[in-house]
Design an enzyme around this catalytic site. Structure first.
Site, PDB file in Angstrom:
ATOM      1  N   THR A  17     -40.497   3.138  61.656  1.00 54.89           N
ATOM      2  CA  THR A  17     -39.713   2.718  62.819  1.00 54.89           C
ATOM      3  C   THR A  17     -38.655   1.700  62.410  1.00 54.89           C
ATOM      4  OG1 THR A  17     -41.708   2.961  64.179  1.00 54.89           O
ATOM      5  CG2 THR A  17     -39.898   1.775  65.163  1.00 54.89           C
ATOM      6  N   ARG A  21     -42.290  -0.340  55.271  1.00 51.57           N
ATOM      7  CA  ARG A  21     -43.308  -1.384  55.298  1.00 51.57           C
ATOM      8  C   ARG A  21     -44.543  -0.912  54.568  1.00 51.57           C
ATOM      9  NH1 ARG A  21     -42.686  -3.583  61.467  1.00 51.57           N
ATOM     10  NH2 ARG A  21     -40.474  -4.024  61.211  1.00 51.57           N
ATOM     11  N   ASP A 278     -40.102 -12.324  61.531  1.00 52.30           N
ATOM     12  CA  ASP A 278     -38.683 -12.314  61.175  1.00 52.30           C
ATOM     13  C   ASP A 278     -37.769 -12.728  62.319  1.00 52.30           C
ATOM     14  OD1 ASP A 278     -39.325  -9.973  62.546  1.00 52.30           O
ATOM     15  OD2 ASP A 278     -37.710  -8.834  61.613  1.00 52.30           O
ATOM     16  N   GLU A 362     -37.457  -3.801  74.711  1.00 49.61           N
ATOM     17  CA  GLU A 362     -38.599  -2.939  74.434  1.00 49.61           C
ATOM     18  C   GLU A 362     -39.883  -3.635  74.842  1.00 49.61           C
ATOM     19  OE1 GLU A 362     -38.249  -0.310  70.793  1.00 49.61           O
ATOM     20  OE2 GLU A 362     -37.456  -2.209  70.090  1.00 49.61           O
ATOM     21  N   SER A 364     -42.375  -3.836  73.159  1.00 51.31           N
ATOM     22  CA  SER A 364     -42.965  -4.468  71.980  1.00 51.31           C
ATOM     23  C   SER A 364     -42.392  -5.865  71.753  1.00 51.31           C
ATOM     24  CB  SER A 364     -42.722  -3.591  70.758  1.00 51.31           C
ATOM     25  OG  SER A 364     -41.334  -3.343  70.595  1.00 51.31           O
ATOM     26  N   LYS A 375     -32.870  -6.987  67.970  1.00 51.18           N
ATOM     27  CA  LYS A 375     -33.452  -7.798  69.017  1.00 51.18           C
ATOM     28  C   LYS A 375     -33.511  -9.239  68.521  1.00 51.18           C
ATOM     29  CE  LYS A 375     -38.160  -6.258  67.854  1.00 51.18           C
ATOM     30  NZ  LYS A 375     -37.976  -5.134  66.924  1.00 51.18           N
ATOM     31  N   ARG A 495     -50.929   4.177  70.210  1.00 49.49           N
ATOM     32  CA  ARG A 495     -50.534   3.292  71.307  1.00 49.49           C
ATOM     33  C   ARG A 495     -50.598   4.065  72.621  1.00 49.49           C
ATOM     34  NH1 ARG A 495     -48.818  -1.025  68.427  1.00 49.49           N
ATOM     35  NH2 ARG A 495     -47.116  -0.849  66.920  1.00 49.49           N
TER      36      ARG A 495
HETATM   37  C1  G16 Z   1     -40.152  -2.526  65.305  1.00 54.09           C
HETATM   38  C2  G16 Z   1     -38.954  -1.859  65.900  1.00 54.09           C
HETATM   39  C3  G16 Z   1     -39.067  -1.819  67.399  1.00 54.09           C
HETATM   40  C4  G16 Z   1     -40.376  -1.163  67.808  1.00 54.09           C
HETATM   41  C5  G16 Z   1     -41.526  -1.876  67.142  1.00 54.09           C
HETATM   42  C6  G16 Z   1     -42.851  -1.172  67.372  1.00 54.09           C
HETATM   43  O1  G16 Z   1     -40.170  -3.871  65.672  1.00 54.09           O
HETATM   44  O2  G16 Z   1     -37.762  -2.541  65.564  1.00 54.09           O
HETATM   45  O3  G16 Z   1     -37.987  -1.105  67.898  1.00 54.09           O
HETATM   46  O4  G16 Z   1     -40.522  -1.195  69.192  1.00 54.09           O
HETATM   47  O5  G16 Z   1     -41.332  -1.911  65.753  1.00 54.09           O
HETATM   48  O6  G16 Z   1     -42.781   0.086  66.809  1.00 54.09           O
HETATM   49  P1  G16 Z   1     -44.063   1.000  66.693  1.00 54.09           P
HETATM   50  O7  G16 Z   1     -44.551   1.169  68.105  1.00 54.09           O
HETATM   51  O8  G16 Z   1     -43.567   2.256  66.072  1.00 54.09           O
HETATM   52  O9  G16 Z   1     -45.087   0.268  65.863  1.00 54.09           O
HETATM   53  P2  G16 Z   1     -40.423  -4.996  64.583  1.00 54.09           P
HETATM   54  O10 G16 Z   1     -40.413  -6.282  65.361  1.00 54.09           O
HETATM   55  O11 G16 Z   1     -41.755  -4.653  63.984  1.00 54.09           O
HETATM   56  O12 G16 Z   1     -39.302  -4.848  63.616  1.00 54.09           O
END
Ligand code: G16
Length: 542
Positions: A17, A21, A278, A362, A364, A375, A495
């Site tokens: 996403t 990682r 971050d 979002e 999240s 963001k 999720r």
């Molecule tokens: C990242 C993405 C977000 C997403 C989140 C969760 O956030 O930048 O757009 O909503 O992951 O993604 P998933 O549901 O696929 O785990 P971050 O803060 O981890 O960079």
């Protein structure tokens, strides 16, 4: 001297996403970082002599990877690298530095809210010249390249002294070590009414900002305590540490339970906030009132005009598909565009660049605006402070007034972490297969009106992204969404997102899990998550 080093591909360098990682131990394998960064550069064109921004959240392995990144950038022909002092740059600050200095792009070294340390996670993400995460066509090309890479280029040189501001040379390339906070703090001053917020703090308003030993410490200390006059001690856990003080830098109600409890106590502060590893996520808690990220997006959009940077009004709002529809009601009332995108900040980039939306968010815990292309945790906190300074009401009053005007979207997310990837994948496949048979069926006397797997067509460039999550919608506006996370590093994370709507005049004071109780049961009947994973409870409820 530029050296070309032979290497062999790794099969697992598929960006998720948000970048690649992995466990630190995976990144520590020979040439793992080198392969990935070279594959990024091999997938780009026209950067000869251009500027690249590099920075990270200071997590374990940041210092090692950043030196490699600088030397590979030099060998590949970049003209200049801008790097945050100490190798630090929050994700939103990196986005701003890329835009402000008209850089070609940037490397952000972070695994966001995932834990750090030798046994934790690390990550690398590439951002393009608009400051935002690379779109899928680039991340797909990077992945293809990682599968066939046979060599990388690197300059043989000593390490750059990242503690010293100013310029140094690496190969033929200039490396400029910059203050990681200055540009960003300057940008915030242009968006918000710092004088009004200073007056708010001077009037005795009490706030606690938990930086979770992560990147926002220096930013929050400079802006809140330095420029806005909040009392010393407003920022806690403000010194970044490579393992985030042994904690989990995810600003949710599980990992910020202490902060939550304090805000719920009789003599707690007026406002509690936190940000992640971050610095792009945010947690907003008022005295006696947690604000869900979905509600926060709606509230910020409805009140943004109170801040100088948005006083002309907002052009439109975008939210990720699993985010609640609370913001949709605000957009409808304002008569502006509303967009539903797949999960991932990268999907907002085109809409922001085209001027079609101003504010995005979002579920999240991410909210942001057109000021950068990521963001931005502190931005959300400052916009809230600006709104509080102008409206002179408590967060609780502002939230309940909002519900009285727009109705309330009860919302929760249930995460099942580190589930066996095979089981999770099969569950999703079976669920997808069942979708055509669902519309028309009723649960608890409420009829399903649609059941699909979300496909997004970008209205700006026409690109299509399929399989973005299962949506099951009911005639009363409630909704079940199921998808697999794209940010986990071990097994799979399932999720489950649940939402119901209580119209204006309805009951807005129920406890969330209670309000959603029957929908939660229906979700289990339809998905069998608990049965098939053998879990009795979600790992995290937000
Ligand atoms: C990242 C993405 C977000 C997403 C989140 C969760 O956030 O930048 O757009 O909503 O992951 O993604 P998933 O549901 O696929 O785990 P971050 O803060 O981890 O960079």
């Amino acid at each position: 001297m530029i050296k070309t080093i032979e290497t062999t591909p790794y099969a697992d360098q598929k960006p998720g996403t948000s970048g690649l990682r992995k466990r630190v131990t995976v990144y520590q394998q020979p040439n793992y970082v080198e392969n990935y960064i070279q594959a990024i550069f091999d997938s780009l064109e026209g950067f000869e002599g251009q500027t690249l921004v590099i920075g990270g959240d200071g997590r374990y392995y940041n210092d090692v990877a950043i030196q490699k990144a600088i030397k590979i950038a030099a060998a590949n022909g970049f003209g200049r690298v801008l790097v945050g002092q100490g190798g630090l740059l929050s994700t939103p600050a990196a986005s701003h530095v890329i835009r402000h200095h008209k850089a070609f792009g940037g490397l952000v070294l972070s695994a966001s809210h995932n834990p750090g340390g030798p046994d934790g996670d690390f990550g690398i993400k590439y951002n393009v010249s608009n400051g935002g995460p690379a779109p899928e066509k680039i991340t797909d090309a990077v992945y293809e390249r990682t599968k066939v890479i046979t060599s990388y280029k690197i300059v043989e040189a000593g390490d750059v002294d990242l503690s010293r501001l100013g310029t140094q040379q690496v190969g033929g390339m200039t490396v400029e070590v910059i203050d990681p906070v200055a540009d960003y703090a300057g940008l915030m001053e242009t968006l918000f009414d710092f004088e009004a917020i200073r007056a708010l703090f001077a009037s005795g308003f009490r706030m606690k900002f938990d930086a979770l030993h992560a990147i926002t410490g220096p930013y929050a200390t400079e802006i809140l305590e330095g420029r806005l006059g909040a009392p010393k001690g407003t920022v806690v856990n403000g010194v970044p540490s490579p393992d985030f003080g042994g904690g989990h830098p995810d600003p949710n109600l599980v990992y910020c339970k202490d902060l939550y409890d304090e805000l719920m106590s009789a003599d707690g502060p007026d406002f509690g906030a936190a940000s992640d590893g971050d610095g792009d996520r945010n947690l907003i808690i008022g005295k006696g009132r947690f604000v869900t990220p979905s509600d926060s997006l709606a509230l910020l959009a409805a009140n943004a005009h109170l801040a100088p940077g948005y006083k002309a009004g907002i052009m439109g709002i975008a939210r990720s598909m699993p985010t609640s529809a609370a913001a949709d009601r605000v957009a409808e009332k304002l008569g502006i565009e509303m967009h539903e995108t797949p999960t991932g900040w990268k999907f907002f980039g085109n809409l922001l660049d085209a001027g079609r939306v101003t504010i995005c968010g979002e579920e999240s815990a991410g909210t942001g605006s057109n000021h950068v292309r990521e963001k931005d945790g502190l931005w959300a906190v400052l916009l809230w402070l600006n709104i509080l300074a102008v409206r002179k009401q408590s967060i609780n009053d502002i939230v309940t007034e909002h519900w009285a005007t727009y109705g309330r979207n009860y919302y929760t997310r249930h995460d099942y972490e580190e589930v066996d990837a095979g089981i999770a994948g099969q569950l999703m496949e079976d669920l997808r297969a069942s979708l055509p048979s669902l519309p028309g069926k009723s649960f608890d006397e409420v009829r399903i009106v649609y059941a699909d797997d979300f496909t997004y067509t970008d209205p700006v460039d026409g690109s299509v992204s399929g399989k973005q999550g299962v949506r099951i919608g009911f005639e009363d506006g409630s909704r079940i969404v199921v998808r697999l996370s794209g940010t986990g590093t071990v097994g799979a994370t399932l999720r489950l997102y649940l939402e119901s709507y209580e119209a204006v005049g309805g009951r807005h004071d129920l406890e969330t899990q209670t309000a959603l109780g029957s929908l939660i049961e229906t979700a289990e009947t339809l998905t069998h998550i608990k049965k098939r994973t053998g879990r009795s409870e979600p790992s995290v409820i937000t």
